[in-house]
Write a protein that holds these residues in place. Structure first.
Motif, PDB file in Angstrom:
ATOM      1  N   ILE A   1       0.790  -1.205  -0.058  1.00  0.00           N
ATOM      2  CA  ILE A   1      -0.030   0.062   0.039  1.00  0.00           C
ATOM      3  C   ILE A   1       0.864   1.167  -0.023  1.00  0.00           C
ATOM      4  CG2 ILE A   1      -1.830   1.232   1.332  1.00  0.00           C
ATOM      5  CD1 ILE A   1      -2.815  -1.593   2.486  1.00  0.00           C
ATOM      6  N   ASP A   2       1.958   1.270   0.692  1.00  0.00           N
ATOM      7  CA  ASP A   2       2.969   2.429   0.802  1.00  0.00           C
ATOM      8  C   ASP A   2       3.395   2.452  -0.467  1.00  0.00           C
ATOM      9  OD1 ASP A   2       3.979   1.870   4.283  1.00  0.00           O
ATOM     10  OD2 ASP A   2       2.169   2.698   3.615  1.00  0.00           O
ATOM     11  N   ASP A   3       4.096   1.594  -1.164  1.00  0.00           N
ATOM     12  CA  ASP A   3       4.616   1.473  -2.381  1.00  0.00           C
ATOM     13  C   ASP A   3       3.360   2.180  -3.391  1.00  0.00           C
ATOM     14  OD1 ASP A   3       6.762   0.424  -1.488  1.00  0.00           O
ATOM     15  OD2 ASP A   3       6.381  -1.611  -2.070  1.00  0.00           O
ATOM     16  N   PHE A   4       2.434   1.639  -3.393  1.00  0.00           N
ATOM     17  CA  PHE A   4       1.537   2.046  -4.136  1.00  0.00           C
ATOM     18  C   PHE A   4       0.930   3.555  -4.108  1.00  0.00           C
ATOM     19  CE2 PHE A   4      -3.129   2.961  -5.585  1.00  0.00           C
ATOM     20  CZ  PHE A   4      -2.809   2.714  -6.793  1.00  0.00           C
ATOM     21  N   SER A   5       0.915   4.057  -2.878  1.00  0.00           N
ATOM     22  CA  SER A   5       0.756   5.460  -2.707  1.00  0.00           C
ATOM     23  C   SER A   5       1.607   6.304  -3.408  1.00  0.00           C
ATOM     24  CB  SER A   5       0.754   5.832  -1.227  1.00  0.00           C
ATOM     25  OG  SER A   5      -0.389   5.212  -0.310  1.00  0.00           O
ATOM     26  N   LYS A   6       2.837   6.085  -3.313  1.00  0.00           N
ATOM     27  CA  LYS A   6       3.735   6.810  -4.296  1.00  0.00           C
ATOM     28  C   LYS A   6       3.727   6.533  -5.584  1.00  0.00           C
ATOM     29  CE  LYS A   6       8.900   7.485  -4.720  1.00  0.00           C
ATOM     30  NZ  LYS A   6       8.772   7.532  -6.284  1.00  0.00           N
ATOM     31  N   THR A   7       3.305   5.303  -6.060  1.00  0.00           N
ATOM     32  CA  THR A   7       2.901   5.179  -7.458  1.00  0.00           C
ATOM     33  C   THR A   7       1.967   6.146  -7.804  1.00  0.00           C
ATOM     34  OG1 THR A   7       3.940   2.864  -7.372  1.00  0.00           O
ATOM     35  CG2 THR A   7       2.355   3.269  -9.184  1.00  0.00           C
ATOM     36  N   LEU A   8       0.953   6.057  -7.096  1.00  0.00           N
ATOM     37  CA  LEU A   8      -0.336   6.750  -7.544  1.00  0.00           C
ATOM     38  C   LEU A   8       0.045   8.241  -7.451  1.00  0.00           C
ATOM     39  CD1 LEU A   8      -3.429   7.035  -7.910  1.00  0.00           C
ATOM     40  CD2 LEU A   8      -3.639   6.929  -5.489  1.00  0.00           C
ATOM     41  N   LEU A   9       0.671   8.808  -6.608  1.00  0.00           N
ATOM     42  CA  LEU A   9       1.171  10.072  -6.602  1.00  0.00           C
ATOM     43  C   LEU A   9       1.812  10.775  -7.910  1.00  0.00           C
ATOM     44  CD1 LEU A   9       0.800  13.068  -5.223  1.00  0.00           C
ATOM     45  CD2 LEU A   9       2.940  12.244  -3.913  1.00  0.00           C
ATOM     46  N   ASP A  10       3.105   9.774  -8.440  1.00  0.00           N
ATOM     47  CA  ASP A  10       3.632   9.939  -9.297  1.00  0.00           C
ATOM     48  C   ASP A  10       2.889   9.912 -10.613  1.00  0.00           C
ATOM     49  OD1 ASP A  10       5.981  10.170  -7.693  1.00  0.00           O
ATOM     50  OD2 ASP A  10       6.636   8.165  -8.267  1.00  0.00           O
ATOM     51  N   TYR A  11       1.955   8.995 -10.404  1.00  0.00           N
ATOM     52  CA  TYR A  11       0.996   8.788 -11.692  1.00  0.00           C
ATOM     53  C   TYR A  11       0.052  10.080 -11.997  1.00  0.00           C
ATOM     54  CZ  TYR A  11      -2.200   6.866 -15.123  1.00  0.00           C
ATOM     55  OH  TYR A  11      -3.078   6.435 -16.429  1.00  0.00           O
ATOM     56  N   ILE A  12      -0.317  10.915 -10.896  1.00  0.00           N
ATOM     57  CA  ILE A  12      -1.058  11.839 -10.996  1.00  0.00           C
ATOM     58  C   ILE A  12      -0.342  13.012 -11.745  1.00  0.00           C
ATOM     59  CG2 ILE A  12      -2.507  13.481  -9.725  1.00  0.00           C
ATOM     60  CD1 ILE A  12      -3.377  11.171  -7.763  1.00  0.00           C
ATOM     61  N   LYS A  13       0.863  13.177 -11.038  1.00  0.00           N
ATOM     62  CA  LYS A  13       1.926  14.091 -11.550  1.00  0.00           C
ATOM     63  C   LYS A  13       1.966  14.242 -12.891  1.00  0.00           C
ATOM     64  CE  LYS A  13       4.024  14.845  -6.816  1.00  0.00           C
ATOM     65  NZ  LYS A  13       5.349  14.731  -6.098  1.00  0.00           N
ATOM     66  N   ALA A  14       2.249  12.940 -13.446  1.00  0.00           N
ATOM     67  CA  ALA A  14       2.602  12.475 -14.891  1.00  0.00           C
ATOM     68  C   ALA A  14       1.484  12.961 -15.797  1.00  0.00           C
ATOM     69  CB  ALA A  14       3.168  11.206 -14.778  1.00  0.00           C
ATOM     70  N   HIS A  15       0.236  13.004 -15.305  1.00  0.00           N
ATOM     71  CA  HIS A  15      -0.863  13.274 -16.112  1.00  0.00           C
ATOM     72  C   HIS A  15      -1.464  14.252 -15.821  1.00  0.00           C
ATOM     73  CE1 HIS A  15       0.011   8.809 -16.646  1.00  0.00           C
ATOM     74  NE2 HIS A  15      -0.711   8.747 -17.758  1.00  0.00           N
ATOM     75  N   GLY A  16      -0.688  15.408 -15.522  1.00  0.00           N
ATOM     76  CA  GLY A  16      -1.236  16.760 -15.707  1.00  0.00           C
ATOM     77  C   GLY A  16      -2.066  17.177 -14.321  1.00  0.00           C
ATOM     78  N   GLY A  17      -1.653  16.322 -13.256  1.00  0.00           N
ATOM     79  CA  GLY A  17      -2.338  16.479 -11.907  1.00  0.00           C
ATOM     80  C   GLY A  17      -3.589  16.410 -11.707  1.00  0.00           C
ATOM     81  N   ARG A  18      -4.123  15.479 -12.589  1.00  0.00           N
ATOM     82  CA  ARG A  18      -5.729  15.080 -12.405  1.00  0.00           C
ATOM     83  C   ARG A  18      -5.682  13.746 -13.231  1.00  0.00           C
ATOM     84  NH1 ARG A  18     -10.142  17.954 -10.727  1.00  0.00           N
ATOM     85  NH2 ARG A  18     -12.258  16.873 -11.276  1.00  0.00           N
ATOM     86  N   ILE A  19      -6.466  12.802 -12.654  1.00  0.00           N
ATOM     87  CA  ILE A  19      -6.824  11.493 -13.233  1.00  0.00           C
ATOM     88  C   ILE A  19      -8.275  11.307 -13.072  1.00  0.00           C
ATOM     89  CG2 ILE A  19      -4.595  10.480 -12.835  1.00  0.00           C
ATOM     90  CD1 ILE A  19      -5.886   8.763 -10.661  1.00  0.00           C
ATOM     91  N   TYR A  20      -9.187  10.360 -13.935  1.00  0.00           N
ATOM     92  CA  TYR A  20     -10.331  10.277 -14.019  1.00  0.00           C
ATOM     93  C   TYR A  20     -10.708   8.949 -13.459  1.00  0.00           C
ATOM     94  CZ  TYR A  20     -10.299  14.846 -16.219  1.00  0.00           C
ATOM     95  OH  TYR A  20     -10.170  15.942 -16.661  1.00  0.00           O
ATOM     96  N   LEU A  21      -9.989   8.573 -12.211  1.00  0.00           N
ATOM     97  CA  LEU A  21     -10.428   7.552 -11.620  1.00  0.00           C
ATOM     98  C   LEU A  21     -10.552   7.800 -10.252  1.00  0.00           C
ATOM     99  CD1 LEU A  21      -7.890   4.746 -12.952  1.00  0.00           C
ATOM    100  CD2 LEU A  21     -10.265   4.854 -13.375  1.00  0.00           C
ATOM    101  N   ASN A  22     -11.515   6.986  -9.392  1.00  0.00           N
ATOM    102  CA  ASN A  22     -11.494   7.417  -8.127  1.00  0.00           C
ATOM    103  C   ASN A  22     -12.183   6.046  -7.399  1.00  0.00           C
ATOM    104  OD1 ASN A  22     -14.547   7.245  -8.709  1.00  0.00           O
ATOM    105  ND2 ASN A  22     -14.680   9.406  -8.598  1.00  0.00           N
ATOM    106  N   ASP A  23     -12.652   6.225  -6.068  1.00  0.00           N
ATOM    107  CA  ASP A  23     -13.048   4.834  -5.399  1.00  0.00           C
ATOM    108  C   ASP A  23     -14.205   4.255  -5.847  1.00  0.00           C
ATOM    109  OD1 ASP A  23     -14.897   6.682  -4.274  1.00  0.00           O
ATOM    110  OD2 ASP A  23     -14.083   6.461  -2.394  1.00  0.00           O
ATOM    111  N   LYS A  24     -15.166   5.092  -6.823  1.00  0.00           N
ATOM    112  CA  LYS A  24     -16.174   4.565  -7.564  1.00  0.00           C
ATOM    113  C   LYS A  24     -16.026   3.913  -8.840  1.00  0.00           C
ATOM    114  CE  LYS A  24     -19.308   7.846  -5.183  1.00  0.00           C
ATOM    115  NZ  LYS A  24     -18.199   8.509  -4.464  1.00  0.00           N
ATOM    116  N   SER A  25     -14.754   3.868  -9.139  1.00  0.00           N
ATOM    117  CA  SER A  25     -14.541   3.418 -10.544  1.00  0.00           C
ATOM    118  C   SER A  25     -14.624   1.828 -10.595  1.00  0.00           C
ATOM    119  CB  SER A  25     -12.987   3.870 -11.068  1.00  0.00           C
ATOM    120  OG  SER A  25     -12.956   5.302 -11.113  1.00  0.00           O
TER     121      SER A  25
END
Length: 279
Positions: free
Chosen positions: A214-238
């Motif tokens: 989970i800790d690893d993924f938190s960083k992965t998720l943050l890096d992914y959001i940064k790499a995609h213009g600061g926003r992604i169109y996925l959330n906990d309802k996806s």
């Protein structure tokens, strides 16, 4: 015998002929490697890594091709044809791999794939396959530690989930409620050992258990959001499938990663996705 039928062997080139080269099979005599498989600049005295099997006339023959399965291994193979004796599977070589009717759980059909075990028939000394794979799985208790990474072959669907063959040796189980991606018989992938039970049965999981993931993924998720213009169109309802297609993690891990970043005030949550807190 010193050579191993149905496996790769290091053999010396001892003779050149118009239709290939002959290799030293020691007490088995010279073994032909046909021209189409002879490497360029091959010469007498060279050692070649070749796979040995029997040709249509039951003679030892060599190839540099890599078959889809070797003796002692499991694989999911497609039926090429059937006759009155059994089924013949495509294993990537000129001569198909034979499965006698006695080694079939159900009558095999052309075009369908089946998980089988390749072995040497003790009476005929032929390479054959069996769909009765249970008898070839180890009965010993595995010595895996929890979270150990293993290679698996998806074997069959059950009421509990999917049976898998671990490291070409043991049987394991992926539970239905812990599977977060589409699975089907014949798929090969990495998995992790959740636990080895007292009876020797192995429970598997498709992602590394524990908080490190989970800790690893938190960083992965943050890096992914940064790499995609600061926003992604996925959330906990996806849908879980969309999350897995993007990040290769379960929805549970995704939600925990989102929660971790949100608590640290690194992201903001929206109806249509997630954004960096300063976006």
């Amino acid at each position: 015998m010193s050579i191993e039928l149905g496996k790769f062997n290091q053999l010396e080139v001892v003779k050149e002929v118009d239709f290939g080269v002959y290799l030293d099979g020691e007490e088995e005599g010279e073994i032909l490697l046909p021209t189409r498989y002879v490497p360029e600049d091959c010469k007498i005295g060279d050692f070649l890594n070749v796979f040995l099997y029997l040709d249509m006339d039951e003679r030892l023959i060599a190839t540099t091709l890599t078959p889809l399965v070797q003796v002692g291994q499991f694989a999911c193979l497609e039926v090429s044809w059937v006759n009155q004796y059994g089924a013949f599977l495509n294993w990537g070589l000129m001569k198909d791999l034979f499965v006698p009717f006695s080694e079939q759980k159900m009558k095999m059909q052309v075009g369908r794939k089946y998980v089988v075990h390749a072995h040497l028939d003790e009476e005929s000394y032929r390479i054959v396959a069996s769909a009765k794979v249970e008898r070839y799985l180890s009965k010993e208790k595995p010595e895996y530690a929890p979270e150990a990474e293993v290679d698996i072959l998806i074997w069959q669907k059950t009421d509990l989930g999917f049976k898998a063959i671990i490291d070409n040796k043991y049987s394991g189980l992926l539970y239905e409620n812990e599977i977060f991606c589409p699975l089907e018989t014949g798929m090969e992938m990495k998995a992790f050992v959740k636990q080895v039970r007292e009876d020797g049965k192995v429970d598997l999981i498709l992602q590394k258990p524990g908080f490190e993931k989970i800790d690893d993924f938190s960083k992965t998720l943050l890096d992914y959001i940064k790499a995609h213009g600061g926003r992604i169109y996925l959330n906990d309802k996806s849908p879980a499938e969309d999350i897995y297609d993007t990040f290769s993690v379960s929805k549970k891990t995704f939600k925990k990663g989102v929660g971790d970043l949100y608590k640290k005030r690194l992201i903001t949550l929206h109806e249509d996705g997630i954004a960096l807190a300063d976006s």
